[in-house]
Scaffold this motif. Structure first.
Motif, PDB file in Angstrom:
ATOM      1  N   UNK A  99       0.828  -1.210   0.000  1.00  0.00           N
ATOM      2  CA  UNK A  99       0.000   0.000   0.000  1.00  0.00           C
ATOM      3  C   UNK A  99       0.862   1.259   0.000  1.00  0.00           C
ATOM      4  N   UNK A 100       1.969   1.232   0.716  1.00  0.00           N
ATOM      5  CA  UNK A 100       2.851   2.398   0.768  1.00  0.00           C
ATOM      6  C   UNK A 100       3.661   2.565  -0.507  1.00  0.00           C
ATOM      7  N   UNK A 101       4.131   1.449  -1.063  1.00  0.00           N
ATOM      8  CA  UNK A 101       5.060   1.508  -2.187  1.00  0.00           C
ATOM      9  C   UNK A 101       4.388   1.412  -3.543  1.00  0.00           C
ATOM     10  N   UNK A 102       3.170   0.916  -3.569  1.00  0.00           N
ATOM     11  CA  UNK A 102       2.519   0.727  -4.860  1.00  0.00           C
ATOM     12  C   UNK A 102       3.078  -0.470  -5.582  1.00  0.00           C
ATOM     13  N   UNK A 103       4.254  -0.356  -6.120  1.00  0.00           N
ATOM     14  CA  UNK A 103       4.866  -1.459  -6.866  1.00  0.00           C
ATOM     15  C   UNK A 103       5.888  -2.190  -6.018  1.00  0.00           C
ATOM     16  N   UNK A 104       7.108  -2.186  -6.482  1.00  0.00           N
ATOM     17  CA  UNK A 104       8.172  -2.910  -5.784  1.00  0.00           C
ATOM     18  C   UNK A 104       8.625  -2.209  -4.521  1.00  0.00           C
ATOM     19  N   UNK A 105       9.080  -2.994  -3.561  1.00  0.00           N
ATOM     20  CA  UNK A 105       9.569  -2.449  -2.307  1.00  0.00           C
ATOM     21  C   UNK A 105      10.645  -3.367  -1.748  1.00  0.00           C
ATOM     22  N   UNK A 106      11.404  -2.830  -0.830  1.00  0.00           N
ATOM     23  CA  UNK A 106      12.426  -3.610  -0.122  1.00  0.00           C
ATOM     24  C   UNK A 106      12.578  -3.033   1.274  1.00  0.00           C
ATOM     25  N   UNK A 107      12.733  -3.918   2.260  1.00  0.00           N
ATOM     26  CA  UNK A 107      12.967  -3.501   3.636  1.00  0.00           C
ATOM     27  C   UNK A 107      14.432  -3.781   3.969  1.00  0.00           C
ATOM     28  N   UNK A 108      15.181  -2.740   4.246  1.00  0.00           N
ATOM     29  CA  UNK A 108      16.583  -2.864   4.633  1.00  0.00           C
ATOM     30  C   UNK A 108      16.649  -2.859   6.159  1.00  0.00           C
ATOM     31  N   UNK A 109      17.444  -3.745   6.739  1.00  0.00           N
ATOM     32  CA  UNK A 109      17.550  -3.811   8.197  1.00  0.00           C
ATOM     33  C   UNK A 109      19.001  -3.989   8.632  1.00  0.00           C
ATOM     34  N   UNK A 110      19.255  -3.551   9.846  1.00  0.00           N
ATOM     35  CA  UNK A 110      20.542  -3.800  10.480  1.00  0.00           C
ATOM     36  C   UNK A 110      20.301  -3.987  11.966  1.00  0.00           C
TER      37      UNK A 110
END
Length: 130
Positions: A99-110
């Motif tokens: 819903x936030x990104x519409x299309x593609x998204x990625x969650x980066x974490x550390x």
């Protein structure tokens, strides 16, 4: 494009006590995460659980909702082949990212640990804003 950022800090000892309760483990962690936690022993077990918990909280903040519309087990963190944490969003958490990104998204974490604390940062990156 960065769509959200989250940061969380938690006490390793507090999460160490919490994981002694089977209901907490079942409600918060996925089967793969539980296996990873339970395979460790002593202080390392608490550190792993605290890092994973901090990641889940950071992701919920990056999604902009906290755990509204999804639970902690909808955010899963597994190490890649180099040991780096990788986010997998399921059910409500995935729906929120879409819903936030519409299309593609990625969650980066550390994740980091120091002096009885675990901290995590999560950044939600998307191709575009819907």
């Amino acid at each position: 494009m960065i769509l959200g950022i989250g940061l969380d800090l938690c006490e390793t000892a507090r999460i160490g006590r919490a994981i002694e309760r089977p209901r907490f483990l079942q409600r918060v962690f996925t089967p793969a995460e539980r296996a990873r936690i339970l395979a460790a022993s002593g202080q390392r077990r608490a550190e792993i659980a605290a890092g994973l918990f901090a990641c889940k909280e950071a992701a919920a903040k990056a999604l902009g909702t906290g755990f509204s519309g999804f639970g902690p087990a909808d955010v899963e963190y597994v190490p890649d082949s180099c040991g780096r944490p990788v986010a997998a969003l399921h059910r409500g958490a995935k729906s929120r990212a879409v819903a936030l990104a519409g299309g593609g998204w990625r969650m980066w974490v550390t994740i980091t640990h120091e002096a009885g604390l675990a901290a995590a940062t999560a950044v939600l990156e998307g191709d575009s804003v819907p």
